[in-house]
Design an enzyme around this catalytic site. Structure first.
Site, short mmCIF file in Angstrom:
data_model
loop_
_atom_site.label_atom_id
_atom_site.label_comp_id
_atom_site.label_asym_id
_atom_site.label_seq_id
_atom_site.Cartn_x
_atom_site.Cartn_y
_atom_site.Cartn_z
N HIS A 1 -0.92 0.40 -13.32
CA HIS A 1 -0.19 -0.81 -13.68
C HIS A 1 1.28 -0.45 -13.86
CE1 HIS A 1 0.18 -4.89 -15.10
NE2 HIS A 1 1.01 -4.43 -16.02
N ASN B 1 -7.09 2.09 -12.42
CA ASN B 1 -6.04 1.22 -11.89
C ASN B 1 -4.68 1.77 -12.32
OD1 ASN B 1 -4.77 -1.25 -10.89
ND2 ASN B 1 -4.53 -1.85 -13.04
N GLY C 1 0.78 -1.23 0.00
CA GLY C 1 0.00 0.00 0.00
C GLY C 1 0.81 1.28 0.00
N SER C 2 2.03 1.23 -0.54
CA SER C 2 2.81 2.48 -0.56
C SER C 2 2.15 3.52 -1.46
CB SER C 2 4.26 2.23 -0.95
OG SER C 2 4.37 1.86 -2.30
N ASN C 3 1.50 3.08 -2.53
CA ASN C 3 0.76 4.04 -3.36
C ASN C 3 -0.44 4.60 -2.62
OD1 ASN C 3 1.59 4.49 -6.35
ND2 ASN C 3 2.05 2.33 -5.95
N LEU D 1 -9.44 -9.63 -10.03
CA LEU D 1 -10.27 -9.14 -11.13
C LEU D 1 -11.54 -8.50 -10.56
CD1 LEU D 1 -10.27 -9.20 -14.26
CD2 LEU D 1 -11.68 -11.25 -14.11
C1 GAR Z 1 2.41 -1.04 -7.71
O1 GAR Z 1 3.64 -0.97 -8.37
C2 GAR Z 1 1.29 -1.18 -8.73
O2 GAR Z 1 1.55 -0.56 -9.94
C3 GAR Z 1 1.23 -2.67 -8.88
O3 GAR Z 1 1.42 -3.20 -7.61
C4 GAR Z 1 2.30 -2.33 -6.89
C5 GAR Z 1 1.72 -2.10 -5.52
O4 GAR Z 1 2.65 -1.45 -4.70
N1 GAR Z 1 -0.03 -3.09 -9.45
C6 GAR Z 1 -0.15 -4.13 -10.26
O5 GAR Z 1 0.79 -4.84 -10.56
C7 GAR Z 1 -1.55 -4.37 -10.79
N2 GAR Z 1 -1.54 -5.31 -11.86
P1 GAR Z 1 2.17 -0.75 -3.36
O6 GAR Z 1 1.29 -1.76 -2.62
O7 GAR Z 1 3.42 -0.46 -2.60
O8 GAR Z 1 1.40 0.48 -3.74
#
Ligand code: GAR
Length: 188
Positions: A102, A100, A12-14, A87
């Protein structure tokens, strides 16, 4: 006040970066962070920002209206997937605008099983000279909806998948909150 909900499955850093960006906003509020994993670190990050959380299991997500009803009750304007790996079912797609992020330049390196580090490993394996991020609308298929925004980074022959991941995360942190802001708050 525009209202968003964030869905995340892991670190969940984003999600935290978006929370930080909007924490003092008078125009946009994060109503809730949803996760399919009761032990996901994103839930601790949500607590830090006093954002309510909800956890659901596979049966609730695919076979009931619990999540849709919850989002409706909160009056959510936009659903944001930030590292959410399931999904999205038709009931959700049909009721909400969903975006989303990606970690690659779609349509390359998308689809089922292409997420997180797997994407960066494939990019390095294929000796790509660039990668990046794609922010797109969500439909009923993995990584298939209309593209809203892309940004690129260089990939050098010496880069490891972790190096690529770092560059891609930096792009995500820089752009994802701004794209959300633009989508919801421009032309108000
Ligand atoms: C992010 O890099 C995002 O783009 C990716 O998962 C990571 C989550 O990082 N998403 C996918 O691959 C979706 N297909 P986070 O939990 O640190 O935000």
């Amino acid at each position: 006040m525009k209202k968003i909900a964030i869905f995340a499955s892991g670190s969940g850093s984003n999600a935290e970066n978006i929370a930080r960006y909007f924490q003092h906003s008078e125009n946009l509020n994060i109503e809730c962070i949803y996760s399919n994993k009761p032990d996901a670190f994103v839930l601790q990050r949500a607590n830090k920002y006093h954002i309510p959380t909800e956890v659901f299991n596979r049966d609730e997500f695919y076979n009931t209206n619990i999540v849709v009803d919850s989002l409706k009750a909160k009056g959510v304007d936009l659903v944001v997937l930030a590292g959410f790996l399931w999904l999205v079912p038709p009931a959700l797609v049909n009721n909400f605008t969903i975006i989303n992020i990606h970690p690659a330049l779609l349509p390359k390196y998308g689809g089922k099983g292409m997420y997180g580090s797997k994407v960066h490993e494939a990019v390095v394996e294929n000796k790509e000279s660039e990668s990046g991020i794609t922010i797109h609308y969500v439909n009923e298929m993995y990584d298939d909806g209309d593209i809203i925004f892309q940004a690129k980074c260089e990939v050098f022959p010496s880069d490891s998948p972790d190096d690529v991941a770092q560059k891609v995360h930096a792009l995500e942190y820089e752009h994802f909150p701004r794209v959300i802001e633009k989508l919801l708050l421009d032309n108000q």
